[in-house]
Structure formats: C-alpha cells, structure tokens
Design a protein around this motif. Structure first.
Motif, short mmCIF file in Angstrom:
data_model
loop_
_atom_site.label_atom_id
_atom_site.label_comp_id
_atom_site.label_asym_id
_atom_site.label_seq_id
_atom_site.Cartn_x
_atom_site.Cartn_y
_atom_site.Cartn_z
N LEU A 18 0.80 -1.02 0.00
CA LEU A 18 0.06 0.06 0.09
C LEU A 18 0.79 1.25 -0.17
O LEU A 18 0.64 2.21 -0.56
N GLU A 19 2.15 1.20 0.68
CA GLU A 19 2.85 2.44 0.64
C GLU A 19 3.43 2.72 -0.76
O GLU A 19 3.86 3.85 -0.92
N ARG A 20 3.64 1.75 -1.46
CA ARG A 20 3.98 2.00 -2.80
C ARG A 20 2.90 2.18 -3.88
O ARG A 20 3.21 2.21 -5.01
N GLY A 21 1.56 2.26 -3.30
CA GLY A 21 0.50 2.26 -4.24
C GLY A 21 0.20 1.48 -5.29
O GLY A 21 -0.51 1.56 -6.23
N LEU A 22 0.51 0.05 -4.84
CA LEU A 22 0.16 -1.11 -5.76
C LEU A 22 -1.03 -1.95 -5.34
O LEU A 22 -1.12 -1.90 -4.11
N GLY A 23 -1.72 -2.21 -6.42
CA GLY A 23 -2.79 -3.22 -5.91
C GLY A 23 -2.25 -4.56 -5.99
O GLY A 23 -1.58 -5.01 -6.34
N LEU A 24 -3.57 -5.29 -5.42
CA LEU A 24 -3.39 -6.69 -5.55
C LEU A 24 -2.99 -7.40 -6.68
O LEU A 24 -1.78 -8.00 -6.90
N ARG A 25 -3.57 -6.97 -7.81
CA ARG A 25 -3.55 -7.69 -9.17
C ARG A 25 -2.06 -7.09 -9.68
O ARG A 25 -1.36 -7.91 -10.43
N ALA A 26 -1.57 -5.81 -9.56
CA ALA A 26 -0.42 -5.41 -9.85
C ALA A 26 0.72 -6.09 -9.30
O ALA A 26 1.67 -6.56 -10.01
N LEU A 27 0.82 -6.49 -8.01
CA LEU A 27 1.59 -7.10 -7.40
C LEU A 27 1.88 -8.44 -7.93
O LEU A 27 2.81 -9.10 -8.13
N ALA A 28 0.60 -9.16 -8.05
CA ALA A 28 0.54 -10.45 -8.37
C ALA A 28 1.26 -10.53 -9.83
O ALA A 28 1.71 -11.61 -10.06
N ARG A 29 1.06 -9.65 -10.84
CA ARG A 29 1.48 -9.76 -12.07
C ARG A 29 2.98 -9.62 -11.89
O ARG A 29 3.67 -10.59 -12.69
N GLU A 30 3.67 -8.85 -11.18
CA GLU A 30 5.16 -8.76 -10.86
C GLU A 30 5.68 -10.09 -10.53
O GLU A 30 6.74 -10.38 -10.95
N VAL A 31 4.85 -10.61 -9.59
CA VAL A 31 5.59 -11.84 -8.65
C VAL A 31 5.27 -12.97 -9.80
O VAL A 31 6.08 -13.90 -9.62
N GLY A 32 4.24 -12.94 -10.43
CA GLY A 32 3.92 -14.28 -11.20
C GLY A 32 2.97 -15.30 -10.70
O GLY A 32 3.13 -16.43 -11.04
N VAL A 33 2.12 -14.70 -9.72
CA VAL A 33 1.32 -15.52 -9.08
C VAL A 33 -0.04 -14.88 -9.06
O VAL A 33 -0.22 -13.80 -9.50
N SER A 34 -1.25 -15.93 -8.55
CA SER A 34 -2.69 -14.97 -8.49
C SER A 34 -2.91 -14.06 -7.55
O SER A 34 -2.12 -14.08 -6.51
N ALA A 35 -3.54 -12.96 -8.05
CA ALA A 35 -4.04 -12.13 -6.82
C ALA A 35 -4.67 -12.86 -5.55
O ALA A 35 -4.47 -12.26 -4.60
N SER A 36 -5.32 -13.88 -5.70
CA SER A 36 -5.77 -14.67 -4.59
C SER A 36 -4.81 -15.15 -3.77
O SER A 36 -5.01 -15.08 -2.67
N LEU A 37 -3.66 -15.38 -4.11
CA LEU A 37 -2.55 -16.21 -3.54
C LEU A 37 -2.11 -14.93 -2.67
O LEU A 37 -1.63 -15.12 -1.53
N VAL A 38 -1.80 -13.93 -3.07
CA VAL A 38 -1.30 -12.63 -2.58
C VAL A 38 -2.20 -12.12 -1.39
O VAL A 38 -1.76 -11.81 -0.23
N SER A 39 -3.48 -12.18 -1.40
CA SER A 39 -4.43 -12.15 -0.82
C SER A 39 -4.49 -12.81 0.41
O SER A 39 -4.47 -12.52 1.49
N GLN A 40 -4.24 -14.15 0.14
CA GLN A 40 -4.28 -15.10 1.15
C GLN A 40 -2.89 -15.15 1.87
O GLN A 40 -2.91 -15.05 3.23
N ILE A 41 -1.90 -14.58 1.23
CA ILE A 41 -0.70 -14.45 2.10
C ILE A 41 -0.68 -13.16 2.89
O ILE A 41 -0.41 -13.04 4.19
#
Length: 210
Positions: A18-41
């Motif tokens: 959030l400090e970097r202004g990234l949404g869940l989907r944006a971070l997930a795309r960078e990492v190469g995983v699903s947005a749902s996995l990022v949310s669960q983490i």
C-alpha cells in the motif's frame, strides 16, 4: 522448534504494498502468482514459499530481513550503543558484538513447502539474513519446482540431513559439513529428497558483489 513466531508477516507485506501504491493484481503480475494467493498471504491464510517470498520482497523493494523486525524501532534508535560496541570491538577484537539470542528467543518464519527459518541474530541498519534453516522431508524452496533468483550473495553450511541444491544447470547434493556460496542472482533451488530434516546455517546478504 522455538516458541517465538514472527507475527503479521502478511500484514507487513500488505503495508509495504500500500505504501508503494500497488494493487493486489499489480503485485501478483510482478511476482507471477495469482491475486488470490497474494491476498491469502496478506491475510495470513497462506504462507509463501521461499521463492515467492523473495519475489514479493524484490517487487516491493524491501528486504526479507525487514519482515522479522518486531519491535526493532527501539533497537534502531539506540544506534549510539551500536557505534560504542563497534568501537569496543575495534579496540579489542576478542570481544563479541551483539546480543545473545537463545533458542527460545529466536523469531521463526514458517514458510510454505516445508521450510522453516529461524533468525539467529541481527545488527540494526543491515540487510542480512542470518538464519537457521530447516527443510522438512519433501520440503523445497519452490512449491512449483521453479528456480528462484534475487539480489545479493548467499552462504550456507549444512549441519544435518541432505539437501539438493540446483544452481544454474548444475545439481549438487549437500551432506553435513558441506558449505556453499554463490551470487543469489544465479537461478537456484533447494529441496530435501530425504527422510529426515535437512538443517543448516544460512547467511544471505542483499548486497550484490561488485
């Protein structure tokens, strides 16, 4: 295992995102995983694998070490004490710097794919992971079997069990007493194919070799 788990790792990741202004989907795309996995983490419903954890911290521009920082504001504020300790060390190389960390005081990160990290110590102001690492039988640094890479240099010493290291195109079996060191930008993966835990001491610096 030690009884001092590190709380709110997911919350720390969420705060950094959030400090970097990234949404869940944006971070997930960078990492190469699903947005749902990022949310669960982030909500603590799932733990990342070693490779996913490094990918997330790299994308967010934070160190893995920062995820361990429970109440270290006071420690950072006491930089004068650290400087004094360093001066004492310079005057007397026989003196040891840093607080004693007993087994019951270690911070613990339980990761996915059967991997446990226990922090053995930390010097405020440094981005170094000084860890006792355990790979349980069948454990791996990557749940998907893929290789990981991240900034810095890595040093490891296996104390018990056997651990398979894939480093680039090579595969090596580590036995107790074996040590490894390499630039962490080299694609790599650890896995335990044995029937007993593989335990070792790892030292990972985020500084890249020049």
């Amino acid at each position: 295992m030690s009884p001092a788990p590190v709380p709110s790792v997911g919350a720390r990741i969420r705060r950094a995102r959030l400090e970097r202004g990234l949404g869940l989907r944006a971070l997930a795309r960078e990492v190469g995983v699903s947005a749902s996995l990022v949310s669960q983490i982030e909500t603590g419903k799932s733990q990342p694998s070693v490779s996913t954890l490094y990918a997330i911290t790299t994308a967010l521009g934070i160190s893995v070490e920062s995820l361990f920082e429970v109440g270290e504001t006071a420690a950072a504020a006491s930089s004068a004490t650290v400087v004094h300790a360093l001066a004492a060390f310079s005057a007397d190389p026989g003196r040891r710097i840093g607080p004693l960390v007993t087994p019951g005081e270690r911070d613990v990160l339980e990761l996915d794919s059967g991997v446990v990290w226990e922090r053995l110590g930390h010097v405020p102001g440094t981005d170094v992971d000084f860890l006792l690492v355990t790979y349980r039988p069948g454990g791996s640094s990557s749940g998907s079997g893929g290789l990981m890479r991240h900034a810095g240099t890595e040093y490891g010493y296996l104390t018990s069990g056997e651990l398979v290291l894939t480093l680039g195109f090579d595969e090596k079996v580590l036995h107790p007493g074996d040590a490894v060191s390499f630039e962490s930008t080299t694609p790599h993966r650890y896995r335990n194919d044995g029937d007993e835990p593989a335990v070792g001491v790892w030292f990972v610096s985020s500084q890249t070799v020049q």
